[in-house]
Design a protein around this motif. Structure first.
Motif, PDB file in Angstrom:
ATOM      1  N   MET A 110       0.780  -1.236   0.000  1.00 47.35           N
ATOM      2  CA  MET A 110       0.000   0.000   0.000  1.00 47.35           C
ATOM      3  C   MET A 110       0.813   1.290   0.000  1.00 47.35           C
ATOM      4  SD  MET A 110      -1.459   0.039   3.943  1.00 47.35           S
ATOM      5  CE  MET A 110      -2.348   1.581   3.717  1.00 47.35           C
ATOM      6  N   ALA A 111       2.133   1.214   0.222  1.00 49.41           N
ATOM      7  CA  ALA A 111       2.895   2.455   0.357  1.00 49.41           C
ATOM      8  C   ALA A 111       4.279   2.340  -0.260  1.00 49.41           C
ATOM      9  CB  ALA A 111       3.015   2.830   1.831  1.00 49.41           C
ATOM     10  N   ASP A 112       4.793   3.491  -0.687  1.00 53.11           N
ATOM     11  CA  ASP A 112       6.176   3.565  -1.186  1.00 53.11           C
ATOM     12  C   ASP A 112       7.144   3.979  -0.084  1.00 53.11           C
ATOM     13  OD1 ASP A 112       5.432   2.914  -3.836  1.00 53.11           O
ATOM     14  OD2 ASP A 112       4.828   5.001  -4.178  1.00 53.11           O
ATOM     15  N   ARG A 113       6.624   4.678   0.932  1.00 55.17           N
ATOM     16  CA  ARG A 113       7.447   5.075   2.088  1.00 55.17           C
ATOM     17  C   ARG A 113       6.759   4.565   3.351  1.00 55.17           C
ATOM     18  NH1 ARG A 113       9.449  11.040   2.560  1.00 55.17           N
ATOM     19  NH2 ARG A 113      10.886   9.933   3.948  1.00 55.17           N
ATOM     20  N   VAL A 114       7.402   3.624   4.003  1.00 56.80           N
ATOM     21  CA  VAL A 114       6.835   2.961   5.168  1.00 56.80           C
ATOM     22  C   VAL A 114       7.656   3.305   6.405  1.00 56.80           C
ATOM     23  CG1 VAL A 114       6.285   0.733   6.228  1.00 56.80           C
ATOM     24  CG2 VAL A 114       5.978   1.050   3.757  1.00 56.80           C
ATOM     25  N   GLY A 115       6.961   3.638   7.484  1.00 60.21           N
ATOM     26  CA  GLY A 115       7.633   3.873   8.754  1.00 60.21           C
ATOM     27  C   GLY A 115       7.411   2.707   9.691  1.00 60.21           C
ATOM     28  N   VAL A 116       8.461   2.243  10.335  1.00 54.74           N
ATOM     29  CA  VAL A 116       8.380   1.152  11.307  1.00 54.74           C
ATOM     30  C   VAL A 116       8.635   1.732  12.687  1.00 54.74           C
ATOM     31  CG1 VAL A 116       9.399  -1.004  12.110  1.00 54.74           C
ATOM     32  CG2 VAL A 116       9.081  -0.614   9.662  1.00 54.74           C
ATOM     33  N   LEU A 117       7.672   1.588  13.571  1.00 56.96           N
ATOM     34  CA  LEU A 117       7.770   2.134  14.927  1.00 56.96           C
ATOM     35  C   LEU A 117       7.778   0.985  15.932  1.00 56.96           C
ATOM     36  CD1 LEU A 117       7.808   4.590  16.827  1.00 56.96           C
ATOM     37  CD2 LEU A 117       5.307   4.618  16.713  1.00 56.96           C
ATOM     38  N   ALA A 118       8.726   1.023  16.856  1.00 58.94           N
ATOM     39  CA  ALA A 118       8.867  -0.038  17.851  1.00 58.94           C
ATOM     40  C   ALA A 118       9.145   0.559  19.218  1.00 58.94           C
ATOM     41  CB  ALA A 118       9.995  -0.989  17.462  1.00 58.94           C
ATOM     42  N   THR A 119       8.991  -0.272  20.245  1.00 59.07           N
ATOM     43  CA  THR A 119       9.416   0.123  21.591  1.00 59.07           C
ATOM     44  C   THR A 119      10.617  -0.702  22.035  1.00 59.07           C
ATOM     45  OG1 THR A 119       7.880  -1.422  22.671  1.00 59.07           O
ATOM     46  CG2 THR A 119       7.074   0.812  22.243  1.00 59.07           C
ATOM     47  N   VAL A 120      10.966  -1.701  21.242  1.00 62.35           N
ATOM     48  CA  VAL A 120      12.141  -2.526  21.502  1.00 62.35           C
ATOM     49  C   VAL A 120      13.026  -2.465  20.266  1.00 62.35           C
ATOM     50  CG1 VAL A 120      12.985  -4.853  21.990  1.00 62.35           C
ATOM     51  CG2 VAL A 120      10.858  -4.062  23.038  1.00 62.35           C
ATOM     52  N   SER A 121      14.259  -2.025  20.410  1.00 61.90           N
ATOM     53  CA  SER A 121      15.128  -1.801  19.255  1.00 61.90           C
ATOM     54  C   SER A 121      15.393  -3.075  18.461  1.00 61.90           C
ATOM     55  CB  SER A 121      16.452  -1.184  19.705  1.00 61.90           C
ATOM     56  OG  SER A 121      17.136  -2.040  20.596  1.00 61.90           O
ATOM     57  N   THR A 122      15.399  -4.221  19.139  1.00 57.67           N
ATOM     58  CA  THR A 122      15.695  -5.474  18.443  1.00 57.67           C
ATOM     59  C   THR A 122      14.579  -5.897  17.493  1.00 57.67           C
ATOM     60  OG1 THR A 122      14.869  -6.639  20.405  1.00 57.67           O
ATOM     61  CG2 THR A 122      17.253  -6.386  20.193  1.00 57.67           C
ATOM     62  N   THR A 123      13.428  -5.235  17.568  1.00 57.29           N
ATOM     63  CA  THR A 123      12.322  -5.556  16.667  1.00 57.29           C
ATOM     64  C   THR A 123      12.476  -4.860  15.320  1.00 57.29           C
ATOM     65  OG1 THR A 123      10.918  -5.617  18.630  1.00 57.29           O
ATOM     66  CG2 THR A 123       9.805  -5.720  16.530  1.00 57.29           C
ATOM     67  N   ILE A 124      13.249  -3.784  15.281  1.00 54.68           N
ATOM     68  CA  ILE A 124      13.356  -2.977  14.066  1.00 54.68           C
ATOM     69  C   ILE A 124      13.898  -3.794  12.889  1.00 54.68           C
ATOM     70  CG2 ILE A 124      14.558  -1.040  12.991  1.00 54.68           C
ATOM     71  CD1 ILE A 124      12.334  -0.088  14.755  1.00 54.68           C
ATOM     72  N   GLY A 125      15.048  -4.394  13.075  1.00 52.77           N
ATOM     73  CA  GLY A 125      15.683  -5.131  11.975  1.00 52.77           C
ATOM     74  C   GLY A 125      14.802  -6.208  11.384  1.00 52.77           C
ATOM     75  N   PRO A 126      14.241  -7.105  12.212  1.00 53.85           N
ATOM     76  CA  PRO A 126      13.371  -8.149  11.658  1.00 53.85           C
ATOM     77  C   PRO A 126      12.144  -7.596  10.922  1.00 53.85           C
ATOM     78  CG  PRO A 126      14.106  -8.774  13.838  1.00 53.85           C
ATOM     79  CD  PRO A 126      14.544  -7.351  13.633  1.00 53.85           C
ATOM     80  N   THR A 127      11.543  -6.528  11.457  1.00 48.74           N
ATOM     81  CA  THR A 127      10.339  -5.979  10.817  1.00 48.74           C
ATOM     82  C   THR A 127      10.685  -5.298   9.503  1.00 48.74           C
ATOM     83  OG1 THR A 127       9.357  -5.641  13.002  1.00 48.74           O
ATOM     84  CG2 THR A 127       8.328  -4.505  11.157  1.00 48.74           C
ATOM     85  N   VAL A 128      11.749  -4.509   9.501  1.00 45.32           N
ATOM     86  CA  VAL A 128      12.196  -3.875   8.256  1.00 45.32           C
ATOM     87  C   VAL A 128      12.523  -4.942   7.218  1.00 45.32           C
ATOM     88  CG1 VAL A 128      14.027  -2.499   7.188  1.00 45.32           C
ATOM     89  CG2 VAL A 128      13.025  -1.769   9.362  1.00 45.32           C
ATOM     90  N   GLY A 129      13.200  -6.001   7.663  1.00 43.79           N
ATOM     91  CA  GLY A 129      13.541  -7.081   6.744  1.00 43.79           C
ATOM     92  C   GLY A 129      12.320  -7.748   6.139  1.00 43.79           C
ATOM     93  N   LEU A 130      11.286  -7.959   6.965  1.00 40.10           N
ATOM     94  CA  LEU A 130      10.050  -8.563   6.463  1.00 40.10           C
ATOM     95  C   LEU A 130       9.396  -7.689   5.392  1.00 40.10           C
ATOM     96  CD1 LEU A 130       7.949 -10.084   9.408  1.00 40.10           C
ATOM     97  CD2 LEU A 130       8.840 -11.266   7.392  1.00 40.10           C
ATOM     98  N   ILE A 131       9.362  -6.379   5.641  1.00 44.61           N
ATOM     99  CA  ILE A 131       8.733  -5.461   4.683  1.00 44.61           C
ATOM    100  C   ILE A 131       9.529  -5.414   3.391  1.00 44.61           C
ATOM    101  CG2 ILE A 131       8.125  -3.044   4.251  1.00 44.61           C
ATOM    102  CD1 ILE A 131       7.624  -2.823   7.315  1.00 44.61           C
ATOM    103  N   GLU A 132      10.854  -5.340   3.499  1.00 45.42           N
ATOM    104  CA  GLU A 132      11.691  -5.302   2.299  1.00 45.42           C
ATOM    105  C   GLU A 132      11.577  -6.606   1.507  1.00 45.42           C
ATOM    106  OE1 GLU A 132      15.148  -2.192   3.825  1.00 45.42           O
ATOM    107  OE2 GLU A 132      15.499  -4.352   3.976  1.00 45.42           O
TER     108      GLU A 132
END
Length: 219
Positions: A110-132
């Motif tokens: 649905m988007a060309d620019r996606v923001g990933v927001l987390a409260t635990v830093s270790t979640t960022i990499g896996p979530t970004v990887g899933l989206i990419e």
């Protein structure tokens, strides 16, 4: 009747944020929902700053325990350990579904620019990887930005939900100001704030629980 095993890496979904568990119970009223918890592995990953081979093995053991207990399907609630859950799939013969798989696919679509927001830093990499990864499968370029609501997880675990919410809302506003078209909440524990965040940030907010449960039903 099917037996659904839910994997946890903390007690947050069992006592502090039970909405995901309730959603599963409502979606599968005639099936058996069982829980397998390693309440220390997320803390270990946060301390190490990465998923070690030992932590990966612990997630595999958790999945194997679920299979040994007769689970027909495994549902992982932890986004930070996503890569370890992916590795655990090869250690069991039953299907394994990650809570955030469907959300990542929808965000990429649905988007060309996606923001990933987390409260635990270790979640960022896996979530970004899933989206990419989802974007690559869809054959489209997607720019992903990320941010951590610093201190929010710690105050939540200390029992101060209001302080947690304030920190997450402030982070969402900052992310929207950076021009993202949709905000993805990287942890299911943040999902109850979706409406507030969407109103405060002025962009659509995606959460994993409902999408994840729908995907679980399809699988």
């Amino acid at each position: 009747m099917a037996k659904i095993a839910m994997l946890h890496t903390s007690f947050v979904f069992l006592d502090k944020e039970p909405a995901l568990r309730h959603l599963l119970e409502e979606a599968f009223p005639d099936d058996e929902l069982v829980h397998f918890v390693d309440s220390d592995v997320l803390a270990t990953v946060m301390r190490d700053g990465q998923i070690s081979s030992e932590s990966e093995a612990r997630m595999a053991h958790l999945a194997q325990a679920a299979e040994a207990a007769g689970a027909d399907i495994i549902f992982s609630a932890c986004s930070s350990l996503g890569p370890a859950v992916e590795a655990a799939k090869s250690k069991v013969s039953v299907p394994v579904v990650k809570v955030d798989e469907a959300m990542a696919a929808k965000a990429a679509e649905m988007a060309d620019r996606v923001g990933v927001l987390a409260t635990v830093s270790t979640t960022i990499g896996p979530t970004v990887g899933l989206i990419e990864s989802a974007a690559a499968q869809q054959g489209k370029p997607v720019q992903v930005e990320s941010a951590v609501a610093e201190g929010a997880f710690e105050v939540m675990m200390a029992g101060d939900a209001a302080a947690h919410d304030d920190k997450v809302i402030a982070a969402a506003k900052d992310m929207a100001a950076r021009g993202v078209e949709v905000i993805v909440l990287a942890q299911a524990s943040m999902s109850r704030l979706a409406d507030q965040l969407q109103q405060a940030a002025g962009v659509e907010v995606l959460t994993s629980p409902a999408l994840g449960v729908d995907y679980l039903r399809k699988v």
